[in-house]
Design an enzyme around this catalytic site. Structure first.
Site, short mmCIF file in Angstrom:
data_model
loop_
_atom_site.label_atom_id
_atom_site.label_comp_id
_atom_site.label_asym_id
_atom_site.label_seq_id
_atom_site.Cartn_x
_atom_site.Cartn_y
_atom_site.Cartn_z
N LYS A 1 0.93 -0.71 -0.48
CA LYS A 1 0.05 0.29 0.02
C LYS A 1 1.28 1.63 0.59
O LYS A 1 0.34 2.17 -0.02
CB LYS A 1 -0.83 0.05 1.60
CG LYS A 1 -1.65 -0.88 1.41
CD LYS A 1 -2.40 -1.99 -0.02
CE LYS A 1 -3.05 -0.47 -1.16
NZ LYS A 1 -3.35 -1.84 -1.90
N HIS B 1 7.03 -7.29 -2.89
CA HIS B 1 6.46 -6.49 -0.91
C HIS B 1 8.04 -7.25 0.12
O HIS B 1 7.74 -7.11 1.65
CB HIS B 1 5.13 -6.42 -0.74
CG HIS B 1 4.51 -6.14 -1.38
ND1 HIS B 1 5.29 -4.83 -1.57
CD2 HIS B 1 3.66 -6.84 -1.79
CE1 HIS B 1 3.50 -4.02 -1.99
NE2 HIS B 1 2.99 -5.50 -2.24
N SER C 1 -4.93 2.31 4.28
CA SER C 1 -4.86 2.07 3.00
C SER C 1 -4.86 0.05 2.95
O SER C 1 -5.68 0.09 2.11
CB SER C 1 -3.79 2.33 2.17
OG SER C 1 -3.47 1.85 0.77
P1 A3P Z 1 -5.32 5.01 -0.91
O1 A3P Z 1 -5.99 3.40 -0.85
O2 A3P Z 1 -4.64 5.69 -0.20
O3 A3P Z 1 -5.43 6.06 -1.48
P2 A3P Z 1 0.12 -0.30 -3.98
O4 A3P Z 1 -0.33 0.17 -5.28
O5 A3P Z 1 1.22 -0.15 -3.03
O6 A3P Z 1 -0.99 -1.88 -3.98
O7 A3P Z 1 -0.64 1.13 -3.68
C1 A3P Z 1 -1.87 1.07 -3.28
C2 A3P Z 1 -1.87 2.84 -2.88
O8 A3P Z 1 -1.64 4.21 -3.74
C3 A3P Z 1 -3.87 3.51 -2.32
O9 A3P Z 1 -3.38 4.69 -1.77
C4 A3P Z 1 -3.61 4.00 -4.39
O10 A3P Z 1 -4.73 4.63 -4.11
C5 A3P Z 1 -2.38 4.67 -4.22
N1 A3P Z 1 -2.34 4.82 -5.59
C6 A3P Z 1 -2.09 4.08 -6.97
N2 A3P Z 1 -1.45 5.37 -7.64
C7 A3P Z 1 -1.96 6.56 -7.54
C8 A3P Z 1 -1.69 7.68 -8.14
N3 A3P Z 1 -1.88 8.11 -9.65
N4 A3P Z 1 -1.67 8.94 -7.25
C9 A3P Z 1 -2.09 9.11 -5.91
N5 A3P Z 1 -2.07 7.63 -5.25
C10 A3P Z 1 -2.21 6.21 -5.52
#
Ligand code: A3P
Length: 280
Positions: free
Chosen positions: A45, A107, A137
């Site tokens: 996340k 991860h 998140s």
């Molecule tokens: P939130 O749940 O706070 O919205 P991962 O890809 O490592 O699993 O992380 C997921 C998190 O990154 C989510 O956070 C997602 O919305 C955010 N995320 C993915 N793409 C993004 C972008 N272009 N800009 C901002 N946040 C992004």
């Protein structure tokens, strides 16, 4: 997918894991890295998908535009340690990948990264995100992701993950340590840092295009990168591209929870100079 059961969490060499990430352990540990591999590491996340897409666009956005519309991001940037029955393992997918360079999602905490990446001196980008937003998140993801149990987190402790990679970075010049908060604050500036680390010199036009395509709303509306092409997610419970902000934790933590969290945080992070921003 309905048939997927919630896997049990267990202690694995001191880190909380589920069998989806340990069943292929020997093959993961014996993974043969290449010097041109790019590893994208993070605690869950932290924005791994975001940076995956940035890298994919930088390397393949111009040479293979067709892949943008037809191949889901999780197939373009395979997940090293994953092994789920009925699907090819991350290692198998990576070994068969014909595109070059390979961009590899993981991860794994730093001590679990297959040693071949260190031997080959592959470039590694680590994305870190502050604890509070990561926790919120992850909580939403856990509700949305049928594979995950509530409670202890898969891939272990956030504190150990971000610190482990931070400490490793002090002695390894092949690691670039990024912060989600910096990416939010100034995506283009971070893009320039990524390019300079990778030795890339994109045109101004490509930089502009990438910055635009990876904006939250654009990614949210892109079926190839917003998680909807991944059948293990139930996006009706919580969208994968949920909020994409810094400070959303404020809407979830009570004042008392925040105080408790801060106190515990100070103890766990007292011996490090690693600093996060929880608001911008
Ligand atoms: P939130 O749940 O706070 O919205 P991962 O890809 O490592 O699993 O992380 C997921 C998190 O990154 C989510 O956070 C997602 O919305 C955010 N995320 C993915 N793409 C993004 C972008 N272009 N800009 C901002 N946040 C992004």
């Amino acid at each position: 997918m309905e048939s997927l059961s919630r896997p049990t969490l267990f202690d694995f060499h001191g880190v909380c894991m589920t069998n989806y990430f340990t069943d292929n352990w020997e093959n993961v540990q014996n993974f043969r890295a290449r010097p041109d591999d790019i590893v994208l590491a993070s605690y869950p996340k932290a924005g791994n998908t975001w940076v995956s897409y940035i890298l994919d666009l930088l390397y393949f956005g111009q040479t293979s535009p067709e892949r943008q519309g037809s191949v889901p991001l999780h197939e373009r940037v395979p997940f090293l340690e994953i092994q789920m029955s009925g699907y090819p393992s991350g290692v198998d997918v990576l070994n068969e990948l014909t595109s070059f360079p390979r961009i590899i999602k993981t991860h794994l905490p730093v001590q679990f990264l297959p040693k071949s990446f260190w031997e080959q001196n592959s470039k590694i980008i680590y994305v870190a995100r502050n604890a509070k937003d990561s926790a919120v998140s992850y909580f939403h993801f856990d509700r949305m992701n049928k594979r995950f149990m509530e409670g202890k987190m898969v891939f272990g402790s956030w504190y150990e993950h971000v610190r482990g990679w931070w400490e490793k970075k002090q002695t390894c010049s092949n690691i670039l340590y990024l912060f989600y908060e910096d990416l939010i604050e100034d995506t283009e500036q971070e893009l320039v840092r990524i390019c300079s680390f990778l030795g890339l010199s994109p045109t101004t036009e490509l930089k502009k295009q990438v910055t635009e395509k990876v904006q939250f709303d654009n990614m949210k509306n892109n079926k190839m990168v917003n998680g909807s092409a991944d059948e293990v997610f139930d996006l009706k419970i919580s969208p994968f591209m949920r909020k994409g902000r810094v400070g959303d934790w404020n809407n979830h933590f009570t004042v008392q929870q925040d105080e408790q969290f801060n106190e515990d945080y100070k103890k766990k992070m007292k011996n490090t100079d690693l600093q996060f921003r929880t608001v911008l």
